[in-house]
Scaffold this motif. Structure first.
Motif, mmCIF file in Angstrom:
data_model
loop_
_atom_site.group_PDB
_atom_site.id
_atom_site.type_symbol
_atom_site.label_atom_id
_atom_site.label_comp_id
_atom_site.label_asym_id
_atom_site.label_seq_id
_atom_site.Cartn_x
_atom_site.Cartn_y
_atom_site.Cartn_z
ATOM 1 N N LYS A 79 -4.176 -10.533 -1.810
ATOM 2 C CA LYS A 79 -4.106 -9.072 -1.733
ATOM 3 C C LYS A 79 -4.152 -8.429 -3.115
ATOM 4 O O LYS A 79 -4.924 -7.495 -3.347
ATOM 5 C CB LYS A 79 -2.837 -8.646 -0.999
ATOM 6 C CG LYS A 79 -2.679 -9.218 0.404
ATOM 7 C CD LYS A 79 -1.499 -8.639 1.134
ATOM 8 C CE LYS A 79 -0.184 -8.905 0.428
ATOM 9 N NZ LYS A 79 0.137 -10.352 0.382
ATOM 10 N N SER A 80 -3.346 -8.899 -4.050
ATOM 11 C CA SER A 80 -3.312 -8.302 -5.381
ATOM 12 C C SER A 80 -4.611 -8.565 -6.141
ATOM 13 O O SER A 80 -5.062 -7.718 -6.910
ATOM 14 C CB SER A 80 -2.110 -8.832 -6.174
ATOM 15 O OG SER A 80 -0.894 -8.428 -5.565
ATOM 16 N N ALA A 87 -6.982 -6.003 -5.038
ATOM 17 C CA ALA A 87 -6.717 -4.710 -5.673
ATOM 18 C C ALA A 87 -7.322 -4.650 -7.068
ATOM 19 O O ALA A 87 -7.910 -3.629 -7.460
ATOM 20 C CB ALA A 87 -5.212 -4.464 -5.735
ATOM 21 N N ARG A 88 -7.213 -5.713 -7.825
ATOM 22 C CA ARG A 88 -7.792 -5.732 -9.173
ATOM 23 C C ARG A 88 -9.310 -5.666 -9.123
ATOM 24 O O ARG A 88 -9.948 -5.033 -9.986
ATOM 25 C CB ARG A 88 -7.334 -6.983 -9.920
ATOM 26 C CG ARG A 88 -5.833 -7.042 -10.164
ATOM 27 C CD ARG A 88 -5.471 -8.234 -11.029
ATOM 28 N NE ARG A 88 -4.034 -8.319 -11.260
ATOM 29 C CZ ARG A 88 -3.211 -9.074 -10.560
ATOM 30 N NH1 ARG A 88 -3.683 -9.839 -9.578
ATOM 31 N NH2 ARG A 88 -1.921 -9.095 -10.819
ATOM 32 N N LEU A 128 -11.035 -4.144 -6.737
ATOM 33 C CA LEU A 128 -11.388 -2.788 -6.342
ATOM 34 C C LEU A 128 -11.332 -1.831 -7.522
ATOM 35 O O LEU A 128 -12.102 -0.863 -7.584
ATOM 36 C CB LEU A 128 -10.443 -2.300 -5.238
ATOM 37 C CG LEU A 128 -10.477 -3.064 -3.912
ATOM 38 C CD1 LEU A 128 -9.504 -2.446 -2.921
ATOM 39 C CD2 LEU A 128 -11.878 -3.084 -3.324
ATOM 40 N N MET A 139 -4.502 3.797 -9.514
ATOM 41 C CA MET A 139 -3.688 2.767 -8.865
ATOM 42 C C MET A 139 -2.214 3.117 -8.993
ATOM 43 O O MET A 139 -1.772 3.639 -10.017
ATOM 44 C CB MET A 139 -3.969 1.399 -9.497
ATOM 45 C CG MET A 139 -3.346 0.233 -8.755
ATOM 46 S SD MET A 139 -4.058 -1.339 -9.288
ATOM 47 C CE MET A 139 -3.185 -2.469 -8.198
ATOM 48 N N VAL A 159 -5.561 3.179 -4.986
ATOM 49 C CA VAL A 159 -5.201 1.834 -4.547
ATOM 50 C C VAL A 159 -3.710 1.672 -4.791
ATOM 51 O O VAL A 159 -3.249 1.731 -5.938
ATOM 52 C CB VAL A 159 -6.004 0.764 -5.303
ATOM 53 C CG1 VAL A 159 -5.582 -0.631 -4.857
ATOM 54 C CG2 VAL A 159 -7.500 0.962 -5.078
ATOM 55 N N ASP A 201 -0.566 -0.765 -4.452
ATOM 56 C CA ASP A 201 -0.166 -2.155 -4.270
ATOM 57 C C ASP A 201 1.343 -2.202 -4.045
ATOM 58 O O ASP A 201 2.131 -2.075 -4.981
ATOM 59 C CB ASP A 201 -0.546 -2.980 -5.498
ATOM 60 C CG ASP A 201 -0.330 -4.472 -5.294
ATOM 61 O OD1 ASP A 201 0.083 -4.864 -4.187
ATOM 62 O OD2 ASP A 201 -0.577 -5.245 -6.239
ATOM 63 N N TYR A 223 -7.159 6.048 0.681
ATOM 64 C CA TYR A 223 -6.125 5.097 0.270
ATOM 65 C C TYR A 223 -6.528 3.685 0.661
ATOM 66 O O TYR A 223 -7.018 3.450 1.763
ATOM 67 C CB TYR A 223 -4.782 5.415 0.931
ATOM 68 C CG TYR A 223 -4.060 6.627 0.391
ATOM 69 C CD1 TYR A 223 -3.948 6.862 -0.971
ATOM 70 C CD2 TYR A 223 -3.474 7.539 1.264
ATOM 71 C CE1 TYR A 223 -3.287 7.970 -1.456
ATOM 72 C CE2 TYR A 223 -2.799 8.652 0.791
ATOM 73 C CZ TYR A 223 -2.715 8.865 -0.574
ATOM 74 O OH TYR A 223 -2.053 9.967 -1.048
ATOM 75 N N VAL A 224 -6.278 2.763 -0.248
ATOM 76 C CA VAL A 224 -6.246 1.333 0.070
ATOM 77 C C VAL A 224 -4.818 0.897 -0.155
ATOM 78 O O VAL A 224 -4.336 0.841 -1.294
ATOM 79 C CB VAL A 224 -7.217 0.527 -0.803
ATOM 80 C CG1 VAL A 224 -7.074 -0.972 -0.493
ATOM 81 C CG2 VAL A 224 -8.650 0.967 -0.563
ATOM 82 N N ILE A 252 -1.966 -1.851 0.062
ATOM 83 C CA ILE A 252 -1.703 -3.286 0.127
ATOM 84 C C ILE A 252 -0.216 -3.471 0.349
ATOM 85 O O ILE A 252 0.610 -2.991 -0.436
ATOM 86 C CB ILE A 252 -2.163 -3.978 -1.170
ATOM 87 C CG1 ILE A 252 -3.679 -3.838 -1.310
ATOM 88 C CG2 ILE A 252 -1.746 -5.433 -1.187
ATOM 89 C CD1 ILE A 252 -4.226 -4.346 -2.607
#
Length: 320
Positions: free
Chosen positions: A85-86, A89-90, A92, A128, A210, A212, A241-242, A244
């Motif tokens: 998941k993380s 995010a990086r 994206l 983010m 994003v 996290d 929004y994304v 995580i």
């Protein structure tokens, strides 16, 4: 003398032509333009060889991840620890370059193919929010410096008085007074610090945020405040929004679609209502069964999340 025919303007936007004062369009202004496109995304971390004469290998973290996010919508990424998941995010945010596939913002070429100037301008429209509100804010800086840091880092030509005025405006949006600009992070609670982190993400007027694990370090009452704040900001500005998270209740409250990651692969997707009411994949069922229950006897009768994930891994072989 005949004039040269005019070229039709392309739908996708050239980030090199965007100025710092470019305003985010309303979600219904460009319905045919997806905000975020993730196409067959793959990534692997290099693993050094234990001996000089051996060949280095690669540990695959993500494999063939694809989804599309429209403007004004939210998508949740859930999965157990180590699911990727993380790392997603990086990718994206353009902080890592994928080994295959790509991430497109507003229909432009993949982020990892943009040159440094275009990538910096693209990042004006994507920000983010990090997990820990205690470590993501510099304790030596005042809130005014922290909130306006993206403006300076992205090279937007704005004077200091204008930066301070914009910082006061975004603080008001997250429910904090302008007097907070002259204070330090240690003078605020955890929920207030996360509001400051959200204000820092909003100051560039992004299209994409994003987040996290944005509320995992907060208590339940503060979690509700931050989630309602994110919803209010989305309704006001049409953000995408994304999110995580491992907290399914948070994802169900905020997201329109959910993707379940297991060993770097999307094993299940759908709306929160459909996914959580009738999960099909063992990993999704394991995540749902791991939600704390008020009945201690039922909790003892259930397997632990680790045991269920081990059984799910047995049904799904690891990636190559």
């Amino acid at each position: 003398m005949t004039s040269a025919p005019q070229k039709t303007q392309a739908i996708d936007i050239d980030f090199r032509e965007m100025s710092g004062a470019w305003q985010a369009p309303a979600p219904d202004a460009l319905p045919e333009l997806p905000l975020l496109q993730v196409q067959n995304l793959g990534f692997g971390y290099p693993v050094p060889a234990p001996w000089p004469w051996q060949t280095a290998t690669q540990r695959t973290v993500l494999h063939d991840v694809s989804f599309t996010l429209q403007m004004g919508r939210s998508i949740g990424i859930v999965g157990a620890s180590g699911a990727g998941k993380s790392t997603l995010a990086r990718l994206l945010m353009g902080l890592l370059s994928p080994s295959r596939g790509g991430v497109r913002l507003l229909g432009r070429p993949p982020l990892h193919t943009l040159h440094a100037t275009a990538l910096r301008q693209a990042r004006c429209h994507m920000q983010m929010v990090f997990q820990d509100p205690y470590s993501s804010l510099n304790p030596r800086q005042r809130i005014a410096q922290i909130v306006t840091e993206p403006l300076r880092g992205l090279g937007q030509p704005i004077s200091r008085p204008e930066q301070r005025a914009q910082a006061a405006q975004v603080l008001a949006q997250v429910g904090l007074p302008a007097s907070a600009l002259d204070q330090y992070p240690h003078q605020f609670s955890g929920g207030q610090r996360q509001r400051i982190a959200i204000a820092r993400a909003l100051i560039t007027k992004p299209l994409l945020v994003v987040a996290d694990e944005p509320v995992s370090a907060l208590d339940v009452s503060v979690q509700a405040q931050v989630l309602n704040l994110l919803l209010d900001v989305q309704q006001q500005h049409g953000l995408g929004y994304v999110l995580i998270s491992h907290d399914l209740a948070v994802v169900q409250h905020l997201c329109d679609e959910v993707l379940v990651l297991d060993q770097g692969q999307v094993v299940e997707r759908g709306t929160p209502q459909a996914l959580f009411s009738n999960p099909q994949h063992p990993c999704t069922r394991a995540l749902l069964d791991a939600v704390p229950q008020m009945d201690p006897g039922r909790a003892r009768r259930q397997q632990t999340l680790r045991q269920r994930m081990a059984a799910a891994v047995g049904e799904n072989p690891p990636l190559p």
